[in-house]
Motif scaffolding. Structure first.
Motif, mmCIF file in Angstrom:
data_model
loop_
_atom_site.group_PDB
_atom_site.id
_atom_site.type_symbol
_atom_site.label_atom_id
_atom_site.label_comp_id
_atom_site.label_asym_id
_atom_site.label_seq_id
_atom_site.Cartn_x
_atom_site.Cartn_y
_atom_site.Cartn_z
ATOM 1 N N ARG A 113 41.767 54.666 -110.601
ATOM 2 C CA ARG A 113 41.410 55.908 -110.301
ATOM 3 C C ARG A 113 42.860 56.639 -109.997
ATOM 4 N NH1 ARG A 113 37.257 56.028 -105.596
ATOM 5 N NH2 ARG A 113 37.899 58.391 -105.415
ATOM 6 N N THR A 114 43.668 55.851 -109.055
ATOM 7 C CA THR A 114 44.946 56.417 -108.772
ATOM 8 C C THR A 114 45.900 56.748 -110.009
ATOM 9 O OG1 THR A 114 44.857 55.051 -106.811
ATOM 10 C CG2 THR A 114 46.774 56.024 -107.147
ATOM 11 N N ALA A 115 45.756 56.056 -110.945
ATOM 12 C CA ALA A 115 46.772 56.236 -112.024
ATOM 13 C C ALA A 115 46.261 57.468 -112.714
ATOM 14 C CB ALA A 115 46.838 55.050 -112.984
ATOM 15 N N GLN A 116 45.079 57.695 -112.978
ATOM 16 C CA GLN A 116 44.422 58.715 -113.392
ATOM 17 C C GLN A 116 44.795 59.905 -112.730
ATOM 18 O OE1 GLN A 116 40.445 57.253 -113.929
ATOM 19 N NE2 GLN A 116 40.668 56.762 -116.082
ATOM 20 N N ALA A 117 44.426 59.888 -111.498
ATOM 21 C CA ALA A 117 44.857 61.070 -110.669
ATOM 22 C C ALA A 117 46.489 61.492 -110.728
ATOM 23 C CB ALA A 117 44.602 60.722 -109.241
ATOM 24 N N VAL A 118 47.445 60.410 -110.804
ATOM 25 C CA VAL A 118 48.608 60.665 -110.855
ATOM 26 C C VAL A 118 48.937 61.163 -112.259
ATOM 27 C CG1 VAL A 118 51.078 59.171 -111.240
ATOM 28 C CG2 VAL A 118 49.506 58.689 -109.124
ATOM 29 N N ARG A 119 48.543 60.630 -113.220
ATOM 30 C CA ARG A 119 48.829 61.182 -114.518
ATOM 31 C C ARG A 119 48.271 62.644 -114.774
ATOM 32 N NH1 ARG A 119 44.749 59.203 -118.904
ATOM 33 N NH2 ARG A 119 43.663 60.660 -117.352
ATOM 34 N N ASP A 120 47.053 62.800 -114.179
ATOM 35 C CA ASP A 120 46.579 64.418 -114.187
ATOM 36 C C ASP A 120 47.112 65.168 -113.730
ATOM 37 O OD1 ASP A 120 44.665 63.130 -115.820
ATOM 38 O OD2 ASP A 120 42.994 63.244 -114.143
ATOM 39 N N ALA A 121 47.912 64.887 -112.468
ATOM 40 C CA ALA A 121 48.980 65.825 -111.761
ATOM 41 C C ALA A 121 50.226 66.054 -112.368
ATOM 42 C CB ALA A 121 48.900 65.254 -110.288
ATOM 43 N N GLY A 122 50.548 65.213 -113.326
ATOM 44 C CA GLY A 122 51.878 65.215 -114.061
ATOM 45 C C GLY A 122 52.886 64.306 -113.630
ATOM 46 N N GLY A 123 52.790 63.150 -112.704
ATOM 47 C CA GLY A 123 53.402 62.073 -112.670
ATOM 48 C C GLY A 123 53.951 61.513 -113.715
ATOM 49 N N THR A 124 55.333 61.022 -113.437
ATOM 50 C CA THR A 124 55.882 60.311 -114.450
ATOM 51 C C THR A 124 55.754 58.717 -114.757
ATOM 52 O OG1 THR A 124 57.851 61.450 -113.508
ATOM 53 C CG2 THR A 124 58.138 60.615 -115.724
ATOM 54 N N MET A 125 55.488 58.029 -113.343
ATOM 55 C CA MET A 125 55.356 56.422 -113.586
ATOM 56 C C MET A 125 54.342 56.310 -112.315
ATOM 57 S SD MET A 125 59.085 54.912 -114.021
ATOM 58 C CE MET A 125 60.225 56.306 -114.695
ATOM 59 N N LEU A 126 53.837 55.097 -112.676
ATOM 60 C CA LEU A 126 52.913 54.422 -111.536
ATOM 61 C C LEU A 126 53.369 53.441 -110.799
ATOM 62 C CD1 LEU A 126 49.593 54.228 -110.588
ATOM 63 C CD2 LEU A 126 49.469 52.449 -112.304
ATOM 64 N N ARG A 127 53.332 53.372 -109.533
ATOM 65 C CA ARG A 127 53.614 52.283 -108.512
ATOM 66 C C ARG A 127 52.583 51.553 -107.989
ATOM 67 N NH1 ARG A 127 55.897 52.232 -102.762
ATOM 68 N NH2 ARG A 127 54.342 50.821 -103.064
ATOM 69 N N GLY A 128 52.965 50.357 -107.369
ATOM 70 C CA GLY A 128 51.812 49.557 -106.724
ATOM 71 C C GLY A 128 52.279 48.130 -106.637
ATOM 72 N N GLY A 129 51.941 47.755 -105.358
ATOM 73 C CA GLY A 129 52.420 46.571 -105.208
ATOM 74 C C GLY A 129 51.584 45.241 -105.430
ATOM 75 N N ALA A 130 52.012 44.136 -105.952
ATOM 76 C CA ALA A 130 50.871 43.019 -106.276
ATOM 77 C C ALA A 130 51.509 41.778 -105.327
ATOM 78 C CB ALA A 130 51.129 42.590 -107.738
ATOM 79 N N PHE A 131 52.812 41.963 -104.995
ATOM 80 C CA PHE A 131 53.406 41.026 -104.011
ATOM 81 C C PHE A 131 54.121 41.948 -102.971
ATOM 82 C CE2 PHE A 131 53.672 38.965 -108.208
ATOM 83 C CZ PHE A 131 53.172 37.492 -107.824
ATOM 84 N N LYS A 132 53.211 41.719 -101.791
ATOM 85 C CA LYS A 132 53.670 42.697 -100.822
ATOM 86 C C LYS A 132 54.576 41.971 -99.512
ATOM 87 C CE LYS A 132 52.915 46.457 -100.527
ATOM 88 N NZ LYS A 132 53.739 47.491 -100.985
ATOM 89 N N PRO A 133 55.781 42.681 -99.239
ATOM 90 C CA PRO A 133 56.131 42.070 -97.900
ATOM 91 C C PRO A 133 55.672 42.666 -96.792
ATOM 92 C CG PRO A 133 57.530 43.822 -99.152
ATOM 93 C CD PRO A 133 56.379 43.788 -99.986
ATOM 94 N N ARG A 134 54.805 42.043 -95.969
ATOM 95 C CA ARG A 134 54.021 42.592 -94.828
ATOM 96 C C ARG A 134 55.034 42.112 -93.824
ATOM 97 N NH1 ARG A 134 49.552 45.045 -95.330
ATOM 98 N NH2 ARG A 134 50.243 46.092 -94.040
ATOM 99 N N SER A 135 55.037 42.946 -92.626
ATOM 100 C CA SER A 135 55.866 42.454 -91.436
ATOM 101 C C SER A 135 55.001 41.543 -90.617
ATOM 102 C CB SER A 135 55.778 43.748 -90.451
ATOM 103 O OG SER A 135 56.724 44.867 -91.240
#
Ligand code: PEP
Ligand code: MN
Length: 346
Positions: A113-135
């Motif tokens: 859903r996020t990727a589609q929203a980013v693409r529809d708004a004209g974004g160039t690339m998709l970000r998203g963490g699979a390995f997250k450094p959490r405090s």
């Protein structure tokens, strides 16, 4: 030190200099320019007399000592802008890129859903963490390889290249199998083994500035990557620790303008981590482009209130879509444009 060759200097003249540098245990890195070529001299110990010695060589215009500790990343070594190519999308040229997506990949539905929203708004690339450094070790730390697979699926469905973080040297090969850009997080900016490993991977790297890193420390970290032969490095300012606690971090706009002057690498801005508040993201994104950033990376979540991480700083799709024409207007005001999303081969 850099050796500036005269225009019209021959290959033999350059080779003679490289050979002499070799005798001193130094290496020369040639940057070919439109006007003249430059040899950047790299090595642990440059003899004090080398400058005069090299200036006597035929074809040399001048040899100039560089006192900065970073070399390969310095503008002096490489006067023209480096352009990083991500699946055919140039980063560091006139069109500014917009990378957007959730802090963490949470589920197939969320990332698609996020990727589609980013693409529809004209974004160039998709970000998203699979390995997250959490405090905190007690918070969600990412889906791991499952998250990478979901990112690849979102790329297949939308055509957006993916940017995702790698946290340890041993994970580089795995993450590089999926990612178009390997993100080095702020907390890992000085993990030198990781920097060398992504350097050896040859995959484009997004290097976040450390939480309290000076400009010089940040550039030296980039130097570790480039020294392994990977020049595809994008710097990213993401806010620094200051005395101010009203915002999560302090977005350092100075450093964006300074980095564009002192280095040839592309520079992006991350106003999401830079401010920590979703309503501050648009103004600081606009300001970052105005300050000279080659693009922005923004956290977007379909339902920020339910995000597993960084919901408070995530834009919802409507607010992200509303920001895009404003980014375009600022880009145009400074003689640039926003990158036109391209359809990539799945
Ligand atoms: C992120 O991009 O989600 C992230 C963890 O960023 P940083 O390393 O800048 O804190
Ligand atoms: Mn985040």
């Amino acid at each position: 030190m850099i050796v500036v060759m005269r225009s019209g200097a021959t290959r033999e003249q350059i080779d003679a200099i490289l050979a002499r540098l070799g005798e001193h245990g130094l290496t020369g890195k040639i940057t070919y320019g439109e006007e003249r070529n430059i040899i950047g001299v790299v090595g642990a110990a440059i003899p004090p007399t080398l400058r005069e010695e090299i200036e006597l060589f035929p074809g040399v215009q001048e040899a100039v000592r560089i006192t900065r500790p970073y070399k390969l990343t310095a503008r002096e070594f490489h006067p023209h802008d480096t352009v990083v190519h991500v699946r055919g999308i140039p980063v560091g040229q006139s069109p500014c890129v917009v990378i957007a997506g959730p802090c963490a990949v949470e589920s197939e539905e969320q990332i698609v859903r996020t990727a589609q929203a980013v693409r529809d708004a004209g974004g160039t690339m998709l970000r998203g963490g699979a390995f997250k450094p959490r405090s905190s070790p007690y918070t969600f730390r990412g889906l791991g390889e499952e998250g990478l697979k979901l990112l690849a699926l979102a790329r297949e469905m939308t055509g957006l290249p993916i940017v995702t973080e790698v946290m340890t040297p041993t994970d580089v090969a795995l993450v590089a199998r999926y990612a178009d850009v390997l993100q080095i997080g702020a907390r890992n900016m000085q993990n030198y083994q990781l920097l060398e490993e992504v350097g050896r991977s040859g995959v484009p790297v997004l290097l976040k500035r450390g939480l309290s890193a000076t400009f010089e420390e940040w550039l030296l970290s980039a130097e570790y990557i480039v020294a392994q032969g990977n020049e595809q490095v994008i710097l990213c300012e993401r806010g620094i620790r200051t005395f101010e606690t009203a915002t999560r971090n302090t977005m350092d706009l100075n450093i964006i303008a300074l980095a564009k002057r002192r280095t040839h690498l592309p520079v992006l801005a991350d106003p999401s981590h830079g401010t920590g508040k979703w309503y501050l993201v648009p103004p600081l994104a606009l300001a970052s482009l105005a300050a000279g950033a080659d693009g922005v990376i923004i956290e977007v979540h379909p339902d920020p209130d339910r995000a597993t991480s960084d919901g408070a700083q995530s834009l919802n799709p409507a607010n992200f879509a509303a920001l895009m024409p404003r980014l375009s207007a600022v880009a145009q005001a400074i003689g640039r444009s926003l990158a036109v999303p391209t359809t990539i081969e799945a």
